[in-house]
Design a protein around this motif. Structure first.
Motif, PDB file in Angstrom:
ATOM      1  N   THR A  34      77.795  18.156 -45.422  1.00 18.47           N
ATOM      2  CA  THR A  34      76.613  17.320 -45.579  1.00 18.47           C
ATOM      3  C   THR A  34      75.733  17.892 -46.684  1.00 18.47           C
ATOM      4  OG1 THR A  34      75.321  18.555 -43.938  1.00 18.47           O
ATOM      5  CG2 THR A  34      76.590  16.657 -43.127  1.00 18.47           C
ATOM      6  N   PHE A  35      74.851  17.058 -47.218  1.00 18.63           N
ATOM      7  CA  PHE A  35      73.822  17.534 -48.135  1.00 18.63           C
ATOM      8  C   PHE A  35      72.613  16.616 -48.001  1.00 18.63           C
ATOM      9  CE2 PHE A  35      75.806  14.247 -50.630  1.00 18.63           C
ATOM     10  CZ  PHE A  35      74.793  13.735 -51.426  1.00 18.63           C
ATOM     11  N   LEU A  36      71.472  17.088 -48.441  1.00 14.92           N
ATOM     12  CA  LEU A  36      70.229  16.323 -48.335  1.00 14.92           C
ATOM     13  C   LEU A  36      69.935  15.600 -49.640  1.00 14.92           C
ATOM     14  CD1 LEU A  36      67.934  18.866 -46.441  1.00 14.92           C
ATOM     15  CD2 LEU A  36      69.280  16.971 -45.491  1.00 14.92           C
ATOM     16  N   LEU A  37      69.579  14.331 -49.509  1.00 17.00           N
ATOM     17  CA  LEU A  37      69.187  13.541 -50.669  1.00 17.00           C
ATOM     18  C   LEU A  37      67.802  13.951 -51.157  1.00 17.00           C
ATOM     19  CD1 LEU A  37      70.303   9.959 -49.537  1.00 17.00           C
ATOM     20  CD2 LEU A  37      71.415  11.388 -51.260  1.00 17.00           C
ATOM     21  N   LYS A  38      67.517  13.643 -52.409  1.00 17.30           N
ATOM     22  CA  LYS A  38      66.191  13.917 -52.943  1.00 17.30           C
ATOM     23  C   LYS A  38      65.150  12.978 -52.355  1.00 17.30           C
ATOM     24  CE  LYS A  38      67.794  15.789 -57.341  1.00 17.30           C
ATOM     25  NZ  LYS A  38      67.834  15.602 -58.818  1.00 17.30           N
ATOM     26  N   ARG A  39      65.548  11.736 -52.126  1.00 19.29           N
ATOM     27  CA  ARG A  39      64.581  10.811 -51.525  1.00 19.29           C
ATOM     28  C   ARG A  39      64.448  11.091 -50.035  1.00 19.29           C
ATOM     29  NH1 ARG A  39      67.352   5.028 -50.939  1.00 19.29           N
ATOM     30  NH2 ARG A  39      69.564   5.566 -50.896  1.00 19.29           N
ATOM     31  N   LYS A  40      63.254  10.889 -49.518  1.00 20.24           N
ATOM     32  CA  LYS A  40      62.954  11.204 -48.120  1.00 20.24           C
ATOM     33  C   LYS A  40      62.180  10.052 -47.482  1.00 20.24           C
ATOM     34  CE  LYS A  40      62.803  16.237 -48.791  1.00 20.24           C
ATOM     35  NZ  LYS A  40      63.354  16.197 -50.151  1.00 20.24           N
ATOM     36  N   ILE A  41      62.090  10.110 -46.155  1.00 20.06           N
ATOM     37  CA  ILE A  41      61.389   9.071 -45.411  1.00 20.06           C
ATOM     38  C   ILE A  41      59.903   9.417 -45.335  1.00 20.06           C
ATOM     39  CG2 ILE A  41      61.191   7.885 -43.197  1.00 20.06           C
ATOM     40  CD1 ILE A  41      64.089   8.479 -42.679  1.00 20.06           C
ATOM     41  N   PRO A  52      63.825  14.355 -44.089  1.00 21.58           N
ATOM     42  CA  PRO A  52      64.983  14.399 -44.998  1.00 21.58           C
ATOM     43  C   PRO A  52      66.020  13.347 -44.639  1.00 21.58           C
ATOM     44  CG  PRO A  52      65.136  16.150 -43.378  1.00 21.58           C
ATOM     45  CD  PRO A  52      63.794  15.490 -43.164  1.00 21.58           C
ATOM     46  N   LEU A  53      66.813  12.978 -45.634  1.00 22.24           N
ATOM     47  CA  LEU A  53      67.930  12.059 -45.455  1.00 22.24           C
ATOM     48  C   LEU A  53      69.219  12.794 -45.808  1.00 22.24           C
ATOM     49  CD1 LEU A  53      66.437   8.835 -47.077  1.00 22.24           C
ATOM     50  CD2 LEU A  53      66.790   9.269 -44.638  1.00 22.24           C
ATOM     51  N   GLN A  54      70.219  12.623 -44.979  1.00 20.10           N
ATOM     52  CA  GLN A  54      71.458  13.378 -45.102  1.00 20.10           C
ATOM     53  C   GLN A  54      72.632  12.461 -45.405  1.00 20.10           C
ATOM     54  OE1 GLN A  54      72.758  16.679 -42.201  1.00 20.10           O
ATOM     55  NE2 GLN A  54      73.846  14.896 -41.438  1.00 20.10           N
ATOM     56  N   ILE A  55      73.500  12.902 -46.304  1.00 14.93           N
ATOM     57  CA  ILE A  55      74.756  12.218 -46.581  1.00 14.93           C
ATOM     58  C   ILE A  55      75.893  13.106 -46.089  1.00 14.93           C
ATOM     59  CG2 ILE A  55      76.351  11.433 -48.386  1.00 14.93           C
ATOM     60  CD1 ILE A  55      74.078   9.520 -47.961  1.00 14.93           C
ATOM     61  N   GLU A 137      74.171  12.039 -56.705  1.00 17.18           N
ATOM     62  CA  GLU A 137      73.783  13.286 -56.052  1.00 17.18           C
ATOM     63  C   GLU A 137      74.972  13.920 -55.336  1.00 17.18           C
ATOM     64  OE1 GLU A 137      70.088  13.589 -53.934  1.00 17.18           O
ATOM     65  OE2 GLU A 137      69.296  11.785 -54.894  1.00 17.18           O
ATOM     66  N   LEU A 138      75.834  13.079 -54.754  1.00 15.80           N
ATOM     67  CA  LEU A 138      77.036  13.605 -54.111  1.00 15.80           C
ATOM     68  C   LEU A 138      77.920  14.318 -55.135  1.00 15.80           C
ATOM     69  CD1 LEU A 138      79.150  13.886 -51.811  1.00 15.80           C
ATOM     70  CD2 LEU A 138      79.990  11.618 -52.473  1.00 15.80           C
ATOM     71  N   MET A 139      78.104  13.703 -56.304  1.00 14.12           N
ATOM     72  CA  MET A 139      78.970  14.314 -57.302  1.00 14.12           C
ATOM     73  C   MET A 139      78.374  15.623 -57.825  1.00 14.12           C
ATOM     74  SD  MET A 139      81.354  12.298 -56.923  1.00 14.12           S
ATOM     75  CE  MET A 139      82.352  13.463 -57.830  1.00 14.12           C
ATOM     76  N   CYS A 140      77.049  15.677 -57.972  1.00 13.49           N
ATOM     77  CA  CYS A 140      76.398  16.941 -58.355  1.00 13.49           C
ATOM     78  C   CYS A 140      76.639  18.008 -57.300  1.00 13.49           C
ATOM     79  CB  CYS A 140      74.900  16.723 -58.556  1.00 13.49           C
ATOM     80  SG  CYS A 140      74.463  15.752 -60.014  1.00 13.49           S
ATOM     81  N   HIS A 141      76.544  17.605 -56.031  1.00  9.70           N
ATOM     82  CA  HIS A 141      76.768  18.537 -54.922  1.00  9.70           C
ATOM     83  C   HIS A 141      78.218  19.033 -54.923  1.00  9.70           C
ATOM     84  CE1 HIS A 141      76.666  20.141 -50.800  1.00  9.70           C
ATOM     85  NE2 HIS A 141      77.820  19.510 -50.620  1.00  9.70           N
ATOM     86  N   LEU A 142      79.170  18.129 -55.118  1.00  6.61           N
ATOM     87  CA  LEU A 142      80.580  18.519 -55.108  1.00  6.61           C
ATOM     88  C   LEU A 142      80.904  19.458 -56.264  1.00  6.61           C
ATOM     89  CD1 LEU A 142      82.255  15.104 -54.189  1.00  6.61           C
ATOM     90  CD2 LEU A 142      81.952  17.089 -52.694  1.00  6.61           C
TER      91      LEU A 142
END
Length: 383
Positions: A34-41, A52-55, A137-142
């Motif tokens: 998992t990782f946390l997105l930059k955008r949040k609630i 936080p929002l998680q993918i 963001e997922l690709m940056c994380h990977l």
């Protein structure tokens, strides 16, 4: 504010690791992350931090990512699911060990709003462009965590448009870099891996048109059924449920029974949001520098796969060439030719029509479908 996980209705207590093992013929070599997105609630409480929002994602055969050789099989396939909000598990048969992709790492992820990812209830968190940014963001994380420097990208159904939005973001990043912009911004800090090929499977450029085509197919189907009954070829009057199921097995998934993975994903469908308002737009050159960063420099070779009986008809896919700036009509696999020069503004582009298939060819003709994807990846394993 609701932000929850959707668990399987049939297996409410299953673990994340079990999610990699839903089918006995799927590889057990799997990692969940998992990782946390930059955008949040945002919250109404000024003293409370943004939520936080998680993918969530899973990597099938992650050990292959450690292969530093020049082997093409070490380059992963990143799969973008459709929906909206249909968890990625319905695409898991792609990872079966008896298919052509068995020697390649495959990365699935659940988009925001479904599966193991966060499910905010606010409508403003959803949309195709937003999902494209999440994919970036997922690709940056990977790249950072798993050292993924190159990858192949596949988008199924709605996932095709999301993949296209991601590629536009990456293209704009290249343009800004060439123009020395964003030196102190996020783009300069984010390292994106290189996309070597883009597979558009059962993907429409216009979702309102796809809905219209489906409705027209259903109307024609009902008329045909009534005509058949009138001619005495059907002795019993079918009810609406029977007709809907027969239409489903004709134009959506042409299997004798509902695939377990698809049924499970439908049962666990997440936040309902509409993609019909999305208007696909081609790349716009933001500056003179963009002319030095053509689509060929960024957009990878493209393959379109469509089922002969799919409700995503040829009318829904014919505009992909325009949006990808190919200037080409679809070509047969045997006629696929590389670009003439590095500065040419056309990209490699082909289309495959799968006879006997509708919207889910990985269930309808899994062996042939996986072979097409693997061969396309092999043909484009070098930058």
């Amino acid at each position: 504010i609701k932000c929850k996980k959707i668990m399987s209705k049939s297996h409410p207590s299953r673990s994340r690791s079990q999610g990699c093992l839903d089918n006995a013929s799927t590889s057990t070599d799997c990692k969940f992350g998992t990782f946390l997105l930059k955008r949040k609630i945002p919250t109404s409480n000024p003293t409370q931090k943004l939520l936080p929002l998680q993918i969530a994602y899973r990597i099938i055969r992650p050990s292959l990512l450690d292969n530093k050789s020049k082997e093409f099989s070490s380059i992963p396939l990143v799969v973008v699911h459709g929906g909206p909000s249909l968890p990625s598990e319905y695409l898991s048969p792609l990872a079966h060990n008896n298919l052509a992709l068995k020697n390649r790492s495959i990365i699935f992820y659940d988009q925001l709003g479904c599966g193991w990812s966060s499910i905010p209830q606010q409508d403003e968190f959803y949309g195709v462009p937003q999902m494209g940014m999440d994919l970036k963001e997922l690709m940056c994380h990977l790249k950072k965590e798993w050292k993924v420097d190159k990858f192949h990208l596949m988008g199924h159904s709605l996932g095709g448009a999301i993949g296209y939005e991601y590629l536009k973001l990456a293209w704009r990043r290249n343009v800004q870099s060439s123009n020395n912009q964003g030196r102190n911004g996020d783009l300069e800090k984010e390292e994106l891996p290189q996309c070597l090929s883009f597979i558009l499977s059962n993907a429409s450029t216009d979702f309102a048109l796809a809905d219209s085509e489906r409705d027209q197919l259903y109307s024609d189907f009902i008329v045909q059924q009534h005509q058949t009954q009138h001619q005495g070829e059907i002795s019993m009057q079918k009810n609406d449920a029977d007709l809907q199921m027969q239409f489903f097995q004709t134009h959506i998934c042409r299997t004798s029974a509902m695939p377990n993975e698809l049924q499970s994903a439908l049962n666990r469908r997440g936040k309902v949001w509409s993609s019909k308002e999305y208007q696909m737009m081609p790349c716009q050159e933001p500056s003179e520098a963009a002319k030095r960063v053509t689509c060929t420099n960024h957009f990878p070779p493209v393959m379109i796969i469509r089922g002969k009986y799919d409700f995503v008809t040829e009318a829904c896919t014919r505009s992909w060439g325009k949006f990808l700036n190919t200037g080409l009509s679809a070509s047969n696999f045997s006629d696929f030719q590389p670009a003439k020069s590095p500065t040419e503004s056309m990209i490699e582009f082909k289309e495959v029509l799968m006879n006997g298939c509708a919207h889910y060819p990985h269930f309808e003709q899994p062996v042939e479908y996986a072979r097409l994807i693997e061969e396309f990846c092999i043909c484009n394993h070098q930058s």
